[in-house]
Design a protein around this motif. Structure first.
Motif, PDB file in Angstrom:
ATOM      1  N   ALA A   1     -88.874  22.396  14.555  1.00  0.00           N
ATOM      2  CA  ALA A   1     -87.639  21.635  14.752  1.00  0.00           C
ATOM      3  C   ALA A   1     -86.556  22.450  15.433  1.00  0.00           C
ATOM      4  O   ALA A   1     -85.698  21.905  16.125  1.00  0.00           O
ATOM      5  N   GLY A   2     -86.580  23.770  15.289  1.00  0.00           N
ATOM      6  CA  GLY A   2     -85.552  24.601  15.894  1.00  0.00           C
ATOM      7  C   GLY A   2     -85.789  24.916  17.356  1.00  0.00           C
ATOM      8  O   GLY A   2     -84.939  25.555  17.993  1.00  0.00           O
ATOM      9  N   ARG A   3     -86.893  24.502  17.928  1.00  0.00           N
ATOM     10  CA  ARG A   3     -87.198  24.796  19.324  1.00  0.00           C
ATOM     11  C   ARG A   3     -86.443  23.843  20.245  1.00  0.00           C
ATOM     12  O   ARG A   3     -86.477  22.634  20.072  1.00  0.00           O
ATOM     13  N   GLY A   4     -85.762  24.390  21.265  1.00  0.00           N
ATOM     14  CA  GLY A   4     -85.031  23.561  22.212  1.00  0.00           C
ATOM     15  C   GLY A   4     -85.932  22.974  23.287  1.00  0.00           C
ATOM     16  O   GLY A   4     -86.808  23.657  23.825  1.00  0.00           O
ATOM     17  N   VAL A   5     -85.736  21.710  23.593  1.00  0.00           N
ATOM     18  CA  VAL A   5     -86.593  20.994  24.559  1.00  0.00           C
ATOM     19  C   VAL A   5     -85.694  20.277  25.563  1.00  0.00           C
ATOM     20  O   VAL A   5     -84.604  19.805  25.233  1.00  0.00           O
ATOM     21  N   TRP A   6     -86.174  20.190  26.837  1.00  0.00           N
ATOM     22  CA  TRP A   6     -85.470  19.439  27.875  1.00  0.00           C
ATOM     23  C   TRP A   6     -86.049  18.027  27.981  1.00  0.00           C
ATOM     24  O   TRP A   6     -87.257  17.829  27.909  1.00  0.00           O
ATOM     25  N   LEU A   7     -85.150  17.088  28.193  1.00  0.00           N
ATOM     26  CA  LEU A   7     -85.550  15.707  28.494  1.00  0.00           C
ATOM     27  C   LEU A   7     -85.313  15.487  29.979  1.00  0.00           C
ATOM     28  O   LEU A   7     -84.169  15.456  30.435  1.00  0.00           O
ATOM     29  N   VAL A   8     -86.394  15.351  30.757  1.00  0.00           N
ATOM     30  CA  VAL A   8     -86.319  15.324  32.221  1.00  0.00           C
ATOM     31  C   VAL A   8     -86.682  13.925  32.737  1.00  0.00           C
ATOM     32  O   VAL A   8     -87.683  13.339  32.329  1.00  0.00           O
ATOM     33  N   LYS A   9     -85.852  13.415  33.659  1.00  0.00           N
ATOM     34  CA  LYS A   9     -86.113  12.142  34.328  1.00  0.00           C
ATOM     35  C   LYS A   9     -86.544  12.431  35.757  1.00  0.00           C
ATOM     36  O   LYS A   9     -85.828  13.063  36.521  1.00  0.00           O
ATOM     37  N   LEU A  10     -87.756  11.963  36.107  1.00  0.00           N
ATOM     38  CA  LEU A  10     -88.338  12.225  37.423  1.00  0.00           C
ATOM     39  C   LEU A  10     -88.323  10.968  38.292  1.00  0.00           C
ATOM     40  O   LEU A  10     -88.437   9.847  37.780  1.00  0.00           O
TER      41      LEU A  10
ATOM     42  N   ALA B   1     -75.506  18.200  28.973  1.00  0.00           N
ATOM     43  CA  ALA B   1     -75.691  18.598  27.578  1.00  0.00           C
ATOM     44  C   ALA B   1     -75.772  17.372  26.678  1.00  0.00           C
ATOM     45  O   ALA B   1     -75.190  16.320  26.970  1.00  0.00           O
ATOM     46  N   VAL B   2     -76.509  17.491  25.583  1.00  0.00           N
ATOM     47  CA  VAL B   2     -76.651  16.417  24.599  1.00  0.00           C
ATOM     48  C   VAL B   2     -75.596  16.613  23.520  1.00  0.00           C
ATOM     49  O   VAL B   2     -75.654  17.584  22.752  1.00  0.00           O
ATOM     50  N   ASN B   3     -74.644  15.717  23.457  1.00  0.00           N
ATOM     51  CA  ASN B   3     -73.563  15.818  22.480  1.00  0.00           C
ATOM     52  C   ASN B   3     -73.520  14.570  21.607  1.00  0.00           C
ATOM     53  O   ASN B   3     -73.888  13.464  22.025  1.00  0.00           O
ATOM     54  N   LYS B   4     -73.065  14.745  20.382  1.00  0.00           N
ATOM     55  CA  LYS B   4     -72.830  13.666  19.422  1.00  0.00           C
ATOM     56  C   LYS B   4     -74.074  12.829  19.136  1.00  0.00           C
ATOM     57  O   LYS B   4     -73.989  11.648  18.793  1.00  0.00           O
ATOM     58  N   GLN B   5     -75.249  13.398  19.314  1.00  0.00           N
ATOM     59  CA  GLN B   5     -76.484  12.707  18.958  1.00  0.00           C
ATOM     60  C   GLN B   5     -77.596  13.725  18.791  1.00  0.00           C
ATOM     61  O   GLN B   5     -77.541  14.817  19.351  1.00  0.00           O
ATOM     62  N   THR B   6     -78.565  13.383  18.027  1.00  0.00           N
ATOM     63  CA  THR B   6     -79.707  14.271  17.781  1.00  0.00           C
ATOM     64  C   THR B   6     -80.962  13.578  18.271  1.00  0.00           C
ATOM     65  O   THR B   6     -81.321  12.493  17.786  1.00  0.00           O
ATOM     66  N   LEU B   7     -81.638  14.171  19.246  1.00  0.00           N
ATOM     67  CA  LEU B   7     -82.868  13.631  19.812  1.00  0.00           C
ATOM     68  C   LEU B   7     -83.986  14.616  19.583  1.00  0.00           C
ATOM     69  O   LEU B   7     -83.789  15.841  19.659  1.00  0.00           O
TER      70      LEU B   7
ATOM     71  N   THR C   1     -86.208  19.950  19.383  1.00  0.00           N
ATOM     72  CA  THR C   1     -84.987  19.162  19.475  1.00  0.00           C
ATOM     73  C   THR C   1     -84.481  19.202  20.915  1.00  0.00           C
ATOM     74  O   THR C   1     -84.420  20.270  21.536  1.00  0.00           O
ATOM     75  N   ILE C   2     -84.142  18.029  21.455  1.00  0.00           N
ATOM     76  CA  ILE C   2     -83.669  17.952  22.836  1.00  0.00           C
ATOM     77  C   ILE C   2     -82.254  18.514  22.909  1.00  0.00           C
ATOM     78  O   ILE C   2     -81.336  18.037  22.219  1.00  0.00           O
ATOM     79  N   VAL C   3     -82.092  19.536  23.744  1.00  0.00           N
ATOM     80  CA  VAL C   3     -80.788  20.199  23.874  1.00  0.00           C
ATOM     81  C   VAL C   3     -80.093  19.860  25.187  1.00  0.00           C
ATOM     82  O   VAL C   3     -78.868  19.970  25.278  1.00  0.00           O
TER      83      VAL C   3
END
Length: 265
Positions: free
Chosen positions: A15-24, A83-89, A109-111
């Motif tokens: 859960a502590g690992r940071g992940v990118w959410l990428v739109k292609l 950046a991802v703010n005010k939400q947890t993905l 967790t998406i950062v």
């Protein structure tokens, strides 16, 4: 805790690992889906500057560009980082191999959210011009024909329309008989049976149905209740007709019997 309860738990070890959410873009995704699993599809470059956001760029590999080579796409792309703010993905996975299990794993967790965008080079402009041209083409085209084209299309019609047309043609062939003669045919028919439907009366009289109904309304009544629903019967004032016929028939039978007895003497 038994094994079934354990299989329904959520594994949060990553859960502590940071992940990118990428739109292609769709054109990249289509080529990557057709690429081999062990092929290199591109190179990602991250450049960091002090006090600024990191710059992320993508350069597609030649292997990716050769997939459907006639469809040329831009090679170099940049990423807009947000950046991802005010939400947890989060990213979750499910192990479908081996024994069936309902256990879920949290992969990270998406950062940051990233959107891949191409540079406005000549290849990109050509690709957009081609897509706009294809979208602008009309779905239907007008063509000039040199010869006459004969086409036969099936005609769909409802059953009641077919019945109506058939009945109309049949009635058109029937000629109207004198009203008195038709009434005699009807009285003779009602001597045998008290109730008739319209189809039987048309068969008996061989008259157009519209003409026959006009006569029936004068001498008959239409039943709308059971047990003789949708049938015709003689009106009360004409019921004596059949009674007189029966009396006449009885008198004739009686006279025949008397003549036979006289012959025995």
């Amino acid at each position: 805790m038994n094994k079934s309860d354990e299989s329904k738990e959520l594994d949060c070890s990553n859960a502590g690992r940071g992940v990118w959410l990428v739109k292609l873009p769709k054109y990249i995704a289509k080529k990557w889906l057709k690429a081999q699993s062990d092929a290199e599809v591109g190179k990602l470059k991250i450049t960091k500057y002090p006090g600024q956001k990191s710059q992320v760029t993508l350069s597609l590999s030649d292997t990716t560009l050769q997939i459907d080579a006639e469809e040329k796409i831009p090679k170099d792309h940049r990423f807009d980082v947000q950046a991802v703010n005010k939400q947890t993905l989060g990213v979750f996975s499910h192990n479908a191999e081996g024994e069936r299990s309902d256990k879920l794993y949290m992969e990270g967790t998406i950062v940051e959210k990233l959107e891949c965008r191409p540079y406005a080079d000549q290849t990109y402009m050509n690709m957009k011009a081609k897509s706009i041209k294809i979208a602008a083409q009309p779905k239907r085209k007008v063509e000039q024909l040199d010869t006459v084209v004969t086409t036969f299309k099936p005609i769909s019609d409802h059953k009641h329309n077919i019945e109506y047309d058939r009945k109309k043609k049949t009635d058109g062939k029937k000629s109207r008989t004198d009203k008195t003669a038709v009434m005699d045919m009807l009285f003779n028919a009602f001597e045998k049976h008290q109730y008739y439907n319209i189809k039987d009366l048309v068969t008996i009289t061989n008259q157009p149905i519209s003409y026959l109904k006009e006569i029936l309304k004068e001498i008959c009544e239409y039943s709308v209740k059971n047990p003789h629903k949708n049938t015709w019967h003689l009106k009360q004032e004409y019921s004596h007709y059949s009674a007189e016929k029966k009396e006449q028939k009885k008198e004739e039978e009686k006279a025949d019997k008397m003549s036979e007895s006289d012959e025995d003497f």
